[in-house]
Structure formats: C-alpha cells, structure tokens
Enzyme design. Structure first.
Site, short mmCIF file in Angstrom:
data_model
loop_
_atom_site.label_atom_id
_atom_site.label_comp_id
_atom_site.label_asym_id
_atom_site.label_seq_id
_atom_site.Cartn_x
_atom_site.Cartn_y
_atom_site.Cartn_z
N ASP A 111 -6.82 1.18 1.18
CA ASP A 111 -5.70 2.52 1.45
C ASP A 111 -5.26 2.02 3.22
O ASP A 111 -5.39 2.07 4.11
CB ASP A 111 -6.60 3.36 2.04
CG ASP A 111 -5.66 4.89 1.69
OD1 ASP A 111 -4.07 4.35 2.34
OD2 ASP A 111 -5.91 5.93 1.92
N ARG B 146 -0.11 3.18 -2.31
CA ARG B 146 -0.42 2.21 -2.34
C ARG B 146 0.54 2.61 -4.49
O ARG B 146 0.89 1.54 -4.90
CB ARG B 146 -2.04 2.57 -3.24
CG ARG B 146 -2.61 1.76 -1.96
CD ARG B 146 -4.63 2.16 -2.01
NE ARG B 146 -4.04 3.64 -2.27
CZ ARG B 146 -5.40 4.09 -1.77
NH1 ARG B 146 -6.43 3.21 -2.07
NH2 ARG B 146 -5.65 5.65 -2.05
N CYS C 33 -2.83 7.20 -7.10
CA CYS C 33 -3.42 6.84 -5.30
C CYS C 33 -3.87 8.00 -5.16
O CYS C 33 -3.95 9.41 -5.05
CB CYS C 33 -3.20 6.05 -4.39
SG CYS C 33 -1.42 6.53 -4.27
#
Ligand code: 4NP
Length: 152
Positions: free
Chosen positions: A120, A13, A7
C-alpha cells in the site's frame, strides 16, 4: 469479460491497476475497480496515483472511488485483490463457491507466488507509487495475456 480490481480505499492501487489493465486489453473487456472500505467513496484517486499514471501516459483522474457491492460478484467474471487482507475481506462477502472462485490475489494470478501482495503506497512517497506502478504493470501484462488466450 468483466474484470474488477479491488484494494482497500480504491484511491491508490486499484485505480492504477484499472488504468493500466485498460491499456492492455482489447475491446470486449470491461475493467473497473472498487475498495473494501467506503471511506473515500465519491473521491477521485489520490493525486500521487494520478500523477504516477500520467507520467506513463495514462489518465485515471476521472475515476471515482466506490466500495465493492454484492452485485459486483454477479456482474464481474474476475475479481483481483491487491493484498491478503483485501482478499479475505472480499471472500467473506462472496455468496457462494462460484463467487469465491472468481476472486484471486492479483499477484498470485500473475504468477508471483512468493510475494503476492501489492504494497500500500498510501503512507509512502512518489517512489512508492512508482514501484507499485511497475509491479502492477508487469502483473497486468501477465494477466491480460492469460485472459486473452483463454477467451480465444
Ligand atoms: P488503496 O490505499 O487501498 O491502495 O486505495 C489506501 C487508501 C486509503 C487508505 C488506506 C489505503 N486509508 O486508510 O484511508
């Protein structure tokens, strides 16, 4: 087989994806994660990600953020990217077609072609982290199944 989750910051994440995927794959699979930026290098995951994983019985508290390196393209067999910006950044770092072919959008690889981006949660709240957890959990389930059927 070595799997890398990627990420942006490697604190929200991809640490969750790493932690979840490790619970879904048997021995013989190695799972790690990295970011495309080095801003959070050396930090443990965001406390909201740690708490969300802990709510599901997964400990990601000891993971440490690091940026992706050119070596990763040699060491890993599959590189799963959490969103399109990350994917494009990772593809731009690949040295050849073989390395580009290892790289995929996580949700696309999981069969989710309509909306292939993991949002996100960094600027969000605990609900956003839980939603991301659920998305990653379903995606990891699909991908783990594929990886195991392919390696039989
Ligand atoms: P991640 O989330 O890419 O899921 O780890 C973010 C972490 C840090 C930042 C942005 C997103 N940041 O701007 O520092």
């Amino acid at each position: 087989m070595n799997i890398l989750m990627v990420c942006l910051g490697n604190i929200c994440r991809s640490p969750l994806a790493e932690g979840i995927m490790k619970t879904k794959l048997p021995e013989g699979f190695f799972v790690d994660s990295a970011g495309t930026i080095s801003q959070h290098e050396g930090e443990h995951p965001d406390r909201r990600a740690v708490k969300t994983a802990a709510n599901h019985g997964i400990d990601i508290s000891r993971q440490v953020s690091r940026p992706i390196t050119s070596q990763d393209f040699q060491d890993f067999d599959k590189i799963y990217c959490m969103d399109i910006d990350v994917y494009e950044d990772v593809i731009s770092k690949a040295a050849d077609e073989g390395q580009r072919r290892k790289t995929a959008l996580f949700l696309e690889a999981a069969g989710n072609h309509e909306n292939a981006e993991v949002p996100d949660p960094y600027w969000g709240d605990m609900k956003d982290f839980e939603d991301v957890y659920q998305l990653l959990d379903r995606g990891c389930e699909q991908i783990a199944r594929q990886l195991q059927s392919r390696s039989l």
